[in-house]
Motif scaffolding. Structure first.
Motif, PDB file in Angstrom:
ATOM      1  N   SER A   1       3.314  20.831  21.486  1.00 22.54           N
ATOM      2  CA  SER A   1       4.136  19.956  22.333  1.00 22.54           C
ATOM      3  C   SER A   1       5.508  20.556  22.643  1.00 22.54           C
ATOM      4  O   SER A   1       6.377  19.851  23.141  1.00 22.54           O
ATOM      5  N   ASP A   2       5.725  21.829  22.326  1.00 19.03           N
ATOM      6  CA  ASP A   2       6.969  22.498  22.710  1.00 19.03           C
ATOM      7  C   ASP A   2       7.037  22.571  24.233  1.00 19.03           C
ATOM      8  O   ASP A   2       6.007  22.696  24.903  1.00 19.03           O
ATOM      9  N   THR A   3       8.243  22.495  24.769  1.00 17.65           N
ATOM     10  CA  THR A   3       8.423  22.608  26.213  1.00 17.65           C
ATOM     11  C   THR A   3       9.398  23.729  26.539  1.00 17.65           C
ATOM     12  O   THR A   3      10.234  24.103  25.715  1.00 17.65           O
ATOM     13  N   TRP A   4       9.298  24.256  27.750  1.00 20.40           N
ATOM     14  CA  TRP A   4      10.193  25.293  28.231  1.00 20.40           C
ATOM     15  C   TRP A   4      10.192  25.251  29.751  1.00 20.40           C
ATOM     16  O   TRP A   4       9.327  24.637  30.372  1.00 20.40           O
ATOM     17  N   THR A   5      11.169  25.892  30.328  1.00 19.01           N
ATOM     18  CA  THR A   5      11.282  25.961  31.779  1.00 19.01           C
ATOM     19  C   THR A   5      10.635  27.241  32.276  1.00 19.01           C
ATOM     20  O   THR A   5      10.871  28.308  31.725  1.00 19.01           O
TER      21      THR A   5
ATOM     22  N   GLY B   1      12.791  27.433  42.267  1.00 17.86           N
ATOM     23  CA  GLY B   1      11.962  26.290  41.919  1.00 17.86           C
ATOM     24  C   GLY B   1      11.399  26.449  40.519  1.00 17.86           C
ATOM     25  O   GLY B   1      10.972  27.544  40.124  1.00 17.86           O
ATOM     26  N   CYS B   2      11.392  25.348  39.750  1.00 15.60           N
ATOM     27  CA  CYS B   2      10.983  25.400  38.347  1.00 15.60           C
ATOM     28  C   CYS B   2      10.045  24.249  37.996  1.00 15.60           C
ATOM     29  O   CYS B   2       9.981  23.241  38.683  1.00 15.60           O
ATOM     30  N   ILE B   3       9.342  24.435  36.872  1.00 14.48           N
ATOM     31  CA  ILE B   3       8.571  23.358  36.275  1.00 14.48           C
ATOM     32  C   ILE B   3       8.901  23.312  34.788  1.00 14.48           C
ATOM     33  O   ILE B   3       9.400  24.293  34.223  1.00 14.48           O
ATOM     34  N   GLU B   4       8.612  22.187  34.160  1.00 17.23           N
ATOM     35  CA  GLU B   4       8.712  22.100  32.705  1.00 17.23           C
ATOM     36  C   GLU B   4       7.300  22.282  32.163  1.00 17.23           C
ATOM     37  O   GLU B   4       6.421  21.453  32.392  1.00 17.23           O
ATOM     38  N   ALA B   5       7.079  23.393  31.472  1.00 18.07           N
ATOM     39  CA  ALA B   5       5.774  23.688  30.890  1.00 18.07           C
ATOM     40  C   ALA B   5       5.720  23.122  29.472  1.00 18.07           C
ATOM     41  O   ALA B   5       6.753  22.972  28.810  1.00 18.07           O
ATOM     42  N   LYS B   6       4.508  22.810  29.013  1.00 19.60           N
ATOM     43  CA  LYS B   6       4.357  22.213  27.688  1.00 19.60           C
ATOM     44  C   LYS B   6       3.152  22.816  26.985  1.00 19.60           C
ATOM     45  O   LYS B   6       2.079  22.935  27.561  1.00 19.60           O
ATOM     46  N   CYS B   7       3.349  23.176  25.729  1.00 26.23           N
ATOM     47  CA  CYS B   7       2.274  23.698  24.897  1.00 26.23           C
ATOM     48  C   CYS B   7       1.404  22.531  24.437  1.00 26.23           C
ATOM     49  O   CYS B   7       1.922  21.553  23.868  1.00 26.23           O
TER      50      CYS B   7
END
Length: 97
Positions: A38-42, A28-34
Motif C-alpha cells: 500500500s506504499d504510494t509514490w508519484t 502530468g503525474c499519477i499517484e501509483a500504489k503498491c
C-alpha cells in the motif's frame, strides 16, 4: 496566488532559491500504489489526458529536478499556475504533458 498553492512542495511553502534552476517544466503525474504494501509514490511523464494531477518542476543547473508545486485541478489551471511561477522566477517554462 497564495504561497501554499504556488510552493506546496517546498519547505514551509516558501519560494525556492530560483538561482539554482535554469528552467521550469509542467508535467502530468499519477499517484501509483503498491498492491502488496500500500506504499504510494508519484510517477511523472503522463499525458494531460491521463494525468491525475500536474507538477511544476524546477530544472536544477547541476542536473535533475525538484518539484515546486502540485496542482490537483484542471490542466488549464495548472498552466496558469506554472505561468505565474515562470513570471515570479524569470525562468522559461516548458509544458511537457
Amino acid at each position: 496566488m497564495d504561497n501554499s498553492i504556488l510552493f506546496n512542495c517546498c519547505t514551509d511553502h516558501a519560494a525556492p532559491d530560483w538561482s539554482q534552476y535554469d528552467a521550469l517544466e509542467l508535467g502530468g503525474c499519477i499517484e501509483a500504489k503498491c498492491t502488496v504494501t500500500s506504499d504510494t509514490w508519484t510517477e511523472g511523464g503522463y499525458h494531460r489526458s491521463d494525468a491525475e494531477f500536474f507538477t511544476v518542476y524546477g530544472h536544477l543547473k547541476e542536473g535533475g529536478c525538484e518539484a515546486i508545486t502540485d496542482w490537483h485541478g484542471s490542466f488549464d489551471e495548472a498552466v496558469c499556475t506554472a505561468e505565474e511561477l515562470a513570471r515570479l522566477s524569470g525562468l522559461p517554462l516548458e509544458v511537457r504533458c
